[in-house]
Design a protein around this motif. Structure first.
Motif, short mmCIF file in Angstrom:
data_model
loop_
_atom_site.label_atom_id
_atom_site.label_comp_id
_atom_site.label_asym_id
_atom_site.label_seq_id
_atom_site.Cartn_x
_atom_site.Cartn_y
_atom_site.Cartn_z
N UNK A 153 -1.99 -8.57 -5.08
CA UNK A 153 -2.64 -7.98 -6.25
C UNK A 153 -1.91 -6.75 -6.79
N UNK A 154 -0.84 -6.32 -6.11
CA UNK A 154 -0.13 -5.12 -6.58
C UNK A 154 0.50 -5.40 -7.94
N UNK A 155 0.13 -4.61 -8.94
CA UNK A 155 0.60 -4.92 -10.29
C UNK A 155 1.19 -3.73 -11.02
N UNK A 156 1.51 -2.67 -10.27
CA UNK A 156 2.18 -1.53 -10.90
C UNK A 156 3.52 -1.30 -10.20
N UNK B 126 -4.29 -5.55 -15.57
CA UNK B 126 -4.50 -6.19 -14.26
C UNK B 126 -5.51 -5.38 -13.47
N UNK B 127 -6.34 -6.03 -12.69
CA UNK B 127 -7.27 -5.31 -11.82
C UNK B 127 -6.47 -4.44 -10.87
N UNK B 128 -7.03 -3.28 -10.53
CA UNK B 128 -6.48 -2.50 -9.43
C UNK B 128 -7.39 -2.79 -8.25
N UNK B 129 -6.88 -3.61 -7.35
CA UNK B 129 -7.71 -4.14 -6.28
C UNK B 129 -6.86 -4.51 -5.08
N UNK B 130 -7.52 -4.72 -3.97
CA UNK B 130 -6.83 -5.11 -2.75
C UNK B 130 -7.75 -4.85 -1.58
N UNK B 131 -7.15 -4.54 -0.45
CA UNK B 131 -7.99 -4.24 0.70
C UNK B 131 -7.56 -5.01 1.92
N UNK B 132 -8.13 -4.60 3.06
CA UNK B 132 -7.72 -5.17 4.34
C UNK B 132 -7.97 -6.67 4.39
N UNK C 224 2.30 -2.87 -18.00
CA UNK C 224 3.69 -2.76 -17.50
C UNK C 224 4.18 -4.06 -16.88
N UNK C 225 3.35 -4.64 -16.03
CA UNK C 225 3.78 -5.80 -15.24
C UNK C 225 4.08 -7.02 -16.12
N UNK D 87 -3.58 -9.40 0.72
CA UNK D 87 -4.33 -9.18 -0.53
C UNK D 87 -3.70 -8.04 -1.33
N UNK D 88 -3.37 -6.96 -0.63
CA UNK D 88 -2.75 -5.81 -1.31
C UNK D 88 -1.46 -6.21 -2.00
N UNK E 178 -8.29 -11.62 -11.45
CA UNK E 178 -7.85 -10.23 -11.35
C UNK E 178 -7.08 -9.76 -12.59
N UNK F 178 -11.89 -2.54 -5.42
CA UNK F 178 -11.58 -2.90 -6.80
C UNK F 178 -12.14 -1.83 -7.71
N UNK G 221 -1.95 -5.28 3.17
CA UNK G 221 -2.40 -6.61 3.59
C UNK G 221 -1.84 -7.65 2.62
#
Lengths: 96, 149
Positions: B95-98, A89-95, A9-10, B91-92, A59, B54, B89
């Motif tokens: 990396x957000x891609x949707x 695309x990776x589905x990733x992230x985090x604090x 999509x992106x 990072x969030x 990613x 991930x 964050x």
């Protein structure tokens, strides 16, 4: 040599909204160059310069016939007519 | 606004608590274009980390192929923060891609595995811009029971 490439999509802003496009190339690297010719800018979203050499972005996941290309030589992974390439695309992230 | 059934809300919170202090992650899939969060799909955090999540790349492909076959999309993408607030964050955001998804964040920092209330918040993240949205929890309809694959 036709290769079916599934676009997430992106990145559909580069393909006029198309979910899949056709490309050609004997390696993933050549395919990405071919895609960029028809959809300018898409290459930069898939690869990056890592200390002087071009590599897949950390990613971005690319699969050839359901196998992660990181286990097949990355950008040098070989392609054949009729192969299916999926970009996710990776589905990733985090604090962080 | 995110509208989500009580049962799926509870399943996301339970997953976050179960994996605490590591981050938990997953999606809620729904029919493409409907914005209906219907099918709860918990994922393994391949990073196994308290500060990062991930999806495993092979499981990611399987998930997207499965959604494709069902004409679904990821309506919700959720993960937990285990020591910080339920806010995206850097990072969030990076990396957000949707762009069509509701990004749900659950914080277990106060609650851990106890019974205290949990932070459950939802956001749109588009081109690096975060917009918080309201969350409406509805009673779970009969036909929409969450299933765990």
């Amino acid at each position: 040599m036709a290769i079916d490439v599934r676009i997430p999509t992106i990145l559909r802003t580069y393909t006029d909204g198309a979910k899949s496009v056709e490309g050609s190339g004997g390696t993933l690297s050549a395919l990405i160059d071919d895609l960029d010719g028809n959809h300018p800018g898409i290459k930069d979203r898939l690869v990056e310069d890592k200390s002087g050499s071009i590599d897949l972005r950390r990613f971005v996941n690319v699969y050839i016939n359901d196998e992660d290309v990181r286990f097949m030589g990355g950008l040098e992974a070989e392609l054949a007519d009729g192969d299916q390439v999926v970009v996710l695309p990776a589905v990733a992230g985090g604090a962080g | 606004m995110l509208t989500i059934a009580q049962e799926i809300y509870d399943a996301i919170v339970a997953h976050a608590q179960r994996d605490h202090p590591d981050e938990a992650c997953g999606v809620v899939a729904g029919p493409e274009g409907t914005d209906r969060a219907e099918r709860f799909v918990p994922m393994v955090n391949a990073a196994g980390s308290p500060t990062f999540y991930e999806f495993d790349s092979t499981e990611l492909l399987a998930l997207y192929k499965d959604m494709d076959a069902r004409d679904e999309e990821p309506v919700v993408i959720y993960h937990s923060h285990t020591a910080t607030e339920a806010y995206p964050s850097r990072t969030d955001i990076g990396l957000a891609s949707e762009p069509n998804a509701h990004y749900v964040l659950v914080s277990t920092r106060e609650r851990g595995n106890s019974e205290r209330p949990v932070e459950f918040r939802s956001y749109r993240i588009i081109d690096g811009v975060v917009t918080e949205e309201d969350v409406t929890i509805t009673p779970t309809p009969e036909h929409q029971r969450a299933s765990t694959p």
